[in-house]
Design a protein around this motif. Structure first.
Motif, PDB file in Angstrom:
ATOM      1  N   THR A   1      10.135  -0.837 -11.207  1.00  0.00           N
ATOM      2  CA  THR A   1      11.526  -0.400 -11.349  1.00  0.00           C
ATOM      3  C   THR A   1      11.797   0.872 -10.544  1.00  0.00           C
ATOM      4  OG1 THR A   1      11.108   0.968 -13.321  1.00  0.00           O
ATOM      5  CG2 THR A   1      11.603  -1.368 -13.680  1.00  0.00           C
ATOM      6  N   ARG A   2      10.723   1.547 -10.109  1.00  0.00           N
ATOM      7  CA  ARG A   2      10.884   2.768  -9.332  1.00  0.00           C
ATOM      8  C   ARG A   2      10.707   2.532  -7.828  1.00  0.00           C
ATOM      9  NH1 ARG A   2       7.991   7.841 -12.094  1.00  0.00           N
ATOM     10  NH2 ARG A   2       9.470   8.830 -10.663  1.00  0.00           N
ATOM     11  N   ILE A   3      10.481   1.263  -7.442  1.00  0.00           N
ATOM     12  CA  ILE A   3      10.391   0.932  -6.020  1.00  0.00           C
ATOM     13  C   ILE A   3      11.812   0.751  -5.484  1.00  0.00           C
ATOM     14  CG2 ILE A   3       9.623  -0.767  -4.321  1.00  0.00           C
ATOM     15  CD1 ILE A   3       7.315  -1.462  -6.160  1.00  0.00           C
ATOM     16  N   PRO A   4      12.226   1.551  -4.527  1.00  0.00           N
ATOM     17  CA  PRO A   4      13.592   1.413  -3.998  1.00  0.00           C
ATOM     18  C   PRO A   4      13.730   0.147  -3.159  1.00  0.00           C
ATOM     19  CG  PRO A   4      12.365   3.013  -2.708  1.00  0.00           C
ATOM     20  CD  PRO A   4      11.476   2.633  -3.864  1.00  0.00           C
ATOM     21  N   GLU A   5      14.915  -0.374  -3.105  1.00  0.00           N
ATOM     22  CA  GLU A   5      15.184  -1.525  -2.238  1.00  0.00           C
ATOM     23  C   GLU A   5      15.171  -1.064  -0.785  1.00  0.00           C
ATOM     24  OE1 GLU A   5      15.435  -4.657  -2.837  1.00  0.00           O
ATOM     25  OE2 GLU A   5      15.594  -4.746  -5.022  1.00  0.00           O
TER      26      GLU A   5
ATOM     27  N   ALA B   1       0.826  -1.215   0.000  1.00  0.00           N
ATOM     28  CA  ALA B   1       0.000   0.000   0.000  1.00  0.00           C
ATOM     29  C   ALA B   1       0.856   1.258   0.000  1.00  0.00           C
ATOM     30  CB  ALA B   1      -0.933   0.000   1.215  1.00  0.00           C
ATOM     31  N   LEU B   2       1.930   1.254   0.776  1.00  0.00           N
ATOM     32  CA  LEU B   2       2.757   2.455   0.887  1.00  0.00           C
ATOM     33  C   LEU B   2       3.505   2.771  -0.400  1.00  0.00           C
ATOM     34  CD1 LEU B   2       4.105   1.910   4.505  1.00  0.00           C
ATOM     35  CD2 LEU B   2       2.499   3.678   3.759  1.00  0.00           C
TER      36      LEU B   2
ATOM     37  N   LYS C   1       9.961   2.893   7.659  1.00  0.00           N
ATOM     38  CA  LYS C   1      11.019   2.752   6.649  1.00  0.00           C
ATOM     39  C   LYS C   1      10.765   3.653   5.446  1.00  0.00           C
ATOM     40  CE  LYS C   1      12.271  -1.983   7.955  1.00  0.00           C
ATOM     41  NZ  LYS C   1      12.330  -3.411   7.548  1.00  0.00           N
ATOM     42  N   HIS C   2       9.593   4.275   5.399  1.00  0.00           N
ATOM     43  CA  HIS C   2       9.239   5.185   4.304  1.00  0.00           C
ATOM     44  C   HIS C   2       9.459   6.620   4.785  1.00  0.00           C
ATOM     45  CE1 HIS C   2       7.185   2.163   1.662  1.00  0.00           C
ATOM     46  NE2 HIS C   2       7.272   1.501   2.786  1.00  0.00           N
ATOM     47  N   PRO C   3      10.462   7.298   4.267  1.00  0.00           N
ATOM     48  CA  PRO C   3      10.820   8.624   4.779  1.00  0.00           C
ATOM     49  C   PRO C   3       9.742   9.680   4.574  1.00  0.00           C
ATOM     50  CG  PRO C   3      12.067   8.103   2.781  1.00  0.00           C
ATOM     51  CD  PRO C   3      11.382   6.843   3.197  1.00  0.00           C
ATOM     52  N   GLU C   4       8.841   9.460   3.620  1.00  0.00           N
ATOM     53  CA  GLU C   4       7.802  10.455   3.391  1.00  0.00           C
ATOM     54  C   GLU C   4       6.718  10.423   4.459  1.00  0.00           C
ATOM     55  OE1 GLU C   4       6.814   6.940   0.633  1.00  0.00           O
ATOM     56  OE2 GLU C   4       8.562   7.879   1.572  1.00  0.00           O
TER      57      GLU C   4
ATOM     58  N   TYR D   1       9.429  -8.751   1.291  1.00  0.00           N
ATOM     59  CA  TYR D   1       8.955  -7.824   0.254  1.00  0.00           C
ATOM     60  C   TYR D   1      10.109  -7.336  -0.613  1.00  0.00           C
ATOM     61  CZ  TYR D   1       6.885  -3.761  -2.006  1.00  0.00           C
ATOM     62  OH  TYR D   1       6.459  -2.850  -2.937  1.00  0.00           O
ATOM     63  N   SER D   2       9.831  -7.231  -1.917  1.00  0.00           N
ATOM     64  CA  SER D   2      10.794  -6.692  -2.874  1.00  0.00           C
ATOM     65  C   SER D   2      10.000  -6.084  -4.026  1.00  0.00           C
ATOM     66  CB  SER D   2      11.704  -7.803  -3.403  1.00  0.00           C
ATOM     67  OG  SER D   2      10.960  -8.702  -4.215  1.00  0.00           O
TER      68      SER D   2
END
Length: 275
Positions: A245-249, A69-70, A95-98, A255-256
Motif C-alpha cells: 500500500t506504500r508503493i507509489p504508482e 528490488a528498488l 523512475k525512482h527519484p531517490e 509492474y504494479s
C-alpha cells in the motif's frame, strides 16, 4: 518473398517472426549482433541468435528486473546495472527519484551504440545526468568496487559467451561484497521449462551467500517458453515484507503494487526449484 527470423530456443523448439526489414547485422568483438524490424513485435535486438528485447514486450522484462528490488530497498541511492546495454533497465531505475547515480557497465559498446540508434524508446535515458555509462567488463567492475552499491542488477544474456561467468557462485560472492551492508541484487535467471537445472543451481549458490533469497517470475512472450524468472538476493530486506500500500504508482505497463507480491507466488513445479 517472405522473410522470417527463427530463434532455436532448444534443439527441438523455436519461435519465428516475419521480418519487415533487417536494420543492421555485425559481428562485434564479443558476439553476433542484429537489429531486425518484425511485423508482430516491432524492432528486435538479437545477440548470438537469441532475442534480447523487442519494442513491443520489452517493458515486462525491464520493469520486473528493476522495480521489485528498488521498492524493497528503502533508499536505493546508488545502483549498478551489469549488461543491459539496450538501456531499458536504466530507464526504469531513473523512475525512482531517490536514485542519485545509476551506473551501466556493458562489455559490448556496439550494443549501446545500436540501441541508441535503433531502439530510442528503450535507450533514451542513457544520456540522463544521473547515468554513467561504462564500456567495460561487468565481472571485473564488480570485483573492483567493494561496498559501493545499494542495488545491483545483472541484466545479462543467457549463460553463453561472455555471460557465462555471470552465473557463477564467485560472481554472486563478489556482488555481495560490492553491495553496502543492506544491499540487494537481482539477476535474470532464465526459464523453468528448459533451464530448470540452471535455476536450481543459482538458487543454491545465492542462498549460501545472501540471508534472503527469493525467486519471482514474469510473462515475456519473446523469451524461451514465455515464463521467465528472476532471482533476488538481499542482505537485509525481504521483498515479501514490503507494504504494497506504500508503493507509489509509477508510469509502468506491467509492474504494479499488486504484482510486487504476486510475482513471488510460484507454480508448484517452479517452487520446487528453490528447495
Amino acid at each position: 518473398m517472405e522473410l522470417w527470423y527463427t530463434e532455436k530456443q532448444t534443439e527441438h523448439f523455436g519461435i519465428t517472426a516475419k521480418i519487415r526489414e533487417t536494420l543492421v547485422t555485425e559481428k562485434t568483438q564479443f558476439q553476433d549482433l542484429a537489429v531486425i524490424d518484425t511485423i508482430e513485435f516491432g524492432r528486435m535486438l538479437v545477440l548470438d541468435g537469441m532475442v534480447m528485447t523487442t519494442v513491443k514486450d520489452e517493458f515486462v522484462y525491464h520493469e520486473m528486473v528493476t522495480h521489485p528490488a528498488l521498492f524493497t530497498h528503502p533508499n536505493p541511492k546508488h545502483v549498478l546495472v551489469v549488461g543491459g546495454g539496450d538501456g531499458g533497465a536504466i530507464r526504469e531505475v531513473l523512475k525512482h527519484p531517490e536514485v542519485e547515480k545509476a551506473v551501466l557497465v556493458d562489455i559490448d559498446g556496439k550494443v549501446i551504440e545500436y540501441s541508441r540508434k535503433f531502439l530510442p524508446e528503450i535507450a533514451g535515458m542513457l544520456d540522463d545526468p544521473r547515468v554513467e555509462v561504462r564500456v567495460n567488463d561487468g565481472y571485473m567492475h564488480i570485483h573492483e568496487h567493494k561496498n559501493t552499491y545499494d542495488v545491483v542488477m545483472v541484466d545479462s544474456t543467457e549463460p553463453v559467451g561472455p555471460a557465462v561467468q555471470l552465473f557463477e557462485r564467485g560472481f554472486y560472492q563478489a556482488i555481495f561484497e560490492a553491495l553496502k551492508e543492506d544491499g540487494i541484487f537481482v539477476a535474470q535467471t532464465d526459464n523453468p521449462w528448459f533451464k530448470a537445472d540452471l535455476i536450481r543451481k543459482v538458487q543454491k549458490d545465492v542462498k549460501e551467500i545472501f540471508p534472503v533469497t527469493r525467486l519471482y517470475q514474469a510473462n515475456i512472450p519473446t523469451y524461451p517458453s514465455g515464463l521467465w524468472t528472476f532471482t533476488m538476493g538481499s542482505k537485509k530486506y525481504d521483498p515479501l515484507q514490503v507494504d504494497e500500500t506504500r508503493i507509489p504508482e509509477l508510469d509502468t505497463k506491467y509492474y504494479s503494487p499488486s504484482i510486487h507480491k504476486a510475482a513471488f507466488v510460484l507454480p508448484k513445479f517452479v517452487e520446487e526449484l528453490t528447495k
